[in-house]
Write a protein that holds these residues in place. Sequence first.
Motif, short mmCIF file in Angstrom:
data_model
loop_
_atom_site.label_atom_id
_atom_site.label_comp_id
_atom_site.label_asym_id
_atom_site.label_seq_id
_atom_site.Cartn_x
_atom_site.Cartn_y
_atom_site.Cartn_z
N PRO A 22 0.73 -0.89 0.05
CA PRO A 22 -0.37 -0.02 -0.29
C PRO A 22 0.68 1.53 0.29
CG PRO A 22 -0.80 -1.44 1.48
CD PRO A 22 0.76 -2.37 1.44
N LEU A 23 0.49 2.37 -0.50
CA LEU A 23 1.07 3.50 -0.58
C LEU A 23 1.86 4.47 1.01
CD1 LEU A 23 1.89 6.30 -2.58
CD2 LEU A 23 -0.54 7.17 -1.70
N ALA A 24 0.12 4.06 1.48
CA ALA A 24 1.03 4.20 2.94
C ALA A 24 2.21 3.80 3.75
CB ALA A 24 -0.25 4.14 3.92
N ASP A 25 2.16 2.14 3.22
CA ASP A 25 3.73 1.42 3.68
C ASP A 25 4.87 2.25 2.99
OD1 ASP A 25 4.98 -0.61 5.69
OD2 ASP A 25 5.28 -1.77 3.51
N ARG A 26 4.97 2.47 1.77
CA ARG A 26 5.78 2.08 0.52
C ARG A 26 6.35 4.21 0.97
NH1 ARG A 26 1.79 1.74 -4.60
NH2 ARG A 26 2.98 3.49 -5.26
N LEU A 27 5.24 4.31 1.89
CA LEU A 27 6.03 6.18 1.80
C LEU A 27 6.13 6.08 4.04
CD1 LEU A 27 3.31 8.43 -0.14
CD2 LEU A 27 5.30 7.99 -0.33
N ARG A 28 5.94 4.67 4.52
CA ARG A 28 6.62 5.29 5.67
C ARG A 28 8.44 5.60 6.64
NH1 ARG A 28 4.40 2.82 10.11
NH2 ARG A 28 3.02 1.40 9.00
N ARG A 183 4.64 14.01 -1.71
CA ARG A 183 5.44 13.13 -1.27
C ARG A 183 4.56 11.78 -2.50
NH1 ARG A 183 7.81 11.70 4.84
NH2 ARG A 183 8.23 13.44 4.92
N ALA A 184 3.26 11.57 -1.98
CA ALA A 184 3.23 10.47 -2.34
C ALA A 184 3.02 10.92 -3.93
CB ALA A 184 1.35 11.14 -2.03
N GLU A 185 2.12 11.93 -4.06
CA GLU A 185 2.70 12.63 -6.02
C GLU A 185 4.23 12.42 -6.59
OE1 GLU A 185 -0.74 16.26 -6.48
OE2 GLU A 185 1.33 16.44 -5.72
N ARG A 186 5.24 12.25 -5.61
CA ARG A 186 6.61 12.54 -6.15
C ARG A 186 6.75 10.33 -6.30
NH1 ARG A 186 7.85 16.74 -2.66
NH2 ARG A 186 8.41 15.40 -1.29
N GLU A 187 6.47 10.02 -5.71
CA GLU A 187 6.46 8.46 -5.71
C GLU A 187 6.02 7.76 -6.47
OE1 GLU A 187 6.60 4.59 -3.86
OE2 GLU A 187 8.08 6.19 -3.11
N MET A 188 4.42 8.24 -6.98
CA MET A 188 3.59 7.40 -7.70
C MET A 188 4.12 8.47 -9.21
SD MET A 188 0.03 7.37 -5.95
CE MET A 188 -0.11 5.67 -7.32
N GLY A 189 4.63 9.25 -9.04
CA GLY A 189 5.27 10.03 -10.47
C GLY A 189 4.94 10.53 -11.47
N ARG A 190 3.39 10.92 -10.55
CA ARG A 190 2.12 12.24 -11.39
C ARG A 190 1.23 12.59 -10.25
NH1 ARG A 190 -2.69 9.46 -11.59
NH2 ARG A 190 -2.25 6.45 -11.72
N LYS A 191 0.86 13.94 -11.20
CA LYS A 191 0.22 14.58 -10.01
C LYS A 191 -1.54 14.07 -10.18
CE LYS A 191 2.92 18.55 -9.38
NZ LYS A 191 3.05 19.20 -7.77
#
Length: 440
Positions: A22-28, A183-191
Amino acid sequence: MADLFDSSPDGTPEPHADAPRPLADRLRPKALDEVIGQESVLGTDGPLGAMLAAGTLSSLILWGPPGVGKTTIARLLAKVTDLHFVQISAIFSGVPELRKVFEAARMRRQNGQGTLLFVDEIHRFNKAQQDGFLPHMEDGTILLIGATTENPSFELNAAVLSRAQVITLKRLSLADLERLAERAEREMGRKLPLTVEARDVLMEMADGDGRAMLNLIEQVMAWKVPGPLAPDALAKRLMRRAAKYDKSGDEHYNLISALHKSVRGSDPDAALYWFARMLEGGEDPRFLARRLTRMAVEDIGLADPQAQALCLDAWQTYERLGSPEGELALAQAVVYLALAPKSNAVYVAYKAARQLAQKTGSAMPPAHILNAPTKLMEEQGYGAGYQYDHDAQDGFSGQNYFPEGVKRPVLYAPPERGFERELKKRTEYFAKLRSRRSSA
């Protein structure tokens, strides 16, 4: 599914590096300075920052709403202090599980390795279970970090609190949630495919919960839409997150306090807001009706004698109409109370009278105001010298009605606000008459 998991050092399965996360885990956050929204706690001048700088980390209770980083901070503290991290939940753990944890920590300690035990929802443990932590905290077997969403003062044993420092974590602000979104947008590479207004709505939906914010972002990013969505389109696709509110817990008392103080502070807009927040949270309107009536008695009193009657009428109207129509009558009472003149003069006088009554004990009333239904009582002087006020000049005798030996106090001191302006004139008038009668 077996190839998606690796084994951790203690044998429990952990997700493989290539498994979906999940995104929340990847951005921990991987370091304490990456934690968003808790700078006042983790900064160099904050309590945790100061502890780490001094190398003296103690047991902690992390108190705050969901999604503000309690688990993340505990993990990172274990990493910084080189302690073995163990996590349990009070919801799923009992005495047998705790014994295993303490035994493993004891073995680890004998081998030169300390243990940081993170207990999620620690307030759900009963008193006996909480007491079970004490000897292991005292002999250094574990460093305890408990996480709770409830007020530790009410939910945790005094013995545990005396051995741990309470750290208060705040709900994330809109600015914090914006940093998290970036931070999430940078992780996923888009807005995010949202207009500026819809982006603001998304953050309001998260209600200060960082984990909820990332889950919402993950949902939005999965949509295939031709262009940025406006707030209305976003609202159709996403359900607004229910506000955090426990009718019997800390939030209940926080919000009723906010409503009461907004009324006392003569702010009808703030009072209506907190009134609506409690209704949205599922509060019983009858509880609110009772509290509004109490506000009329305690904070308005005789400055506006109509306030109490209006609250009782609103309460009765609600009982007849029910929800939601009857809630409008309560809202009218909220506004009326907020704009009414305020006085606690009778409340203060009542408390002073109770204190004086306790202090003077069983002192008898003066004999001249006692009835004498028998010959013996008449011989004892009961009723002797009593002056019938209706026969006195101005209908006022000015006699003393306090016990002998009790100096006459001034308990009720009405302010010059609302109807009590008139009552202040009356008290001053009778005070002058009393002075004349006593001097005569």
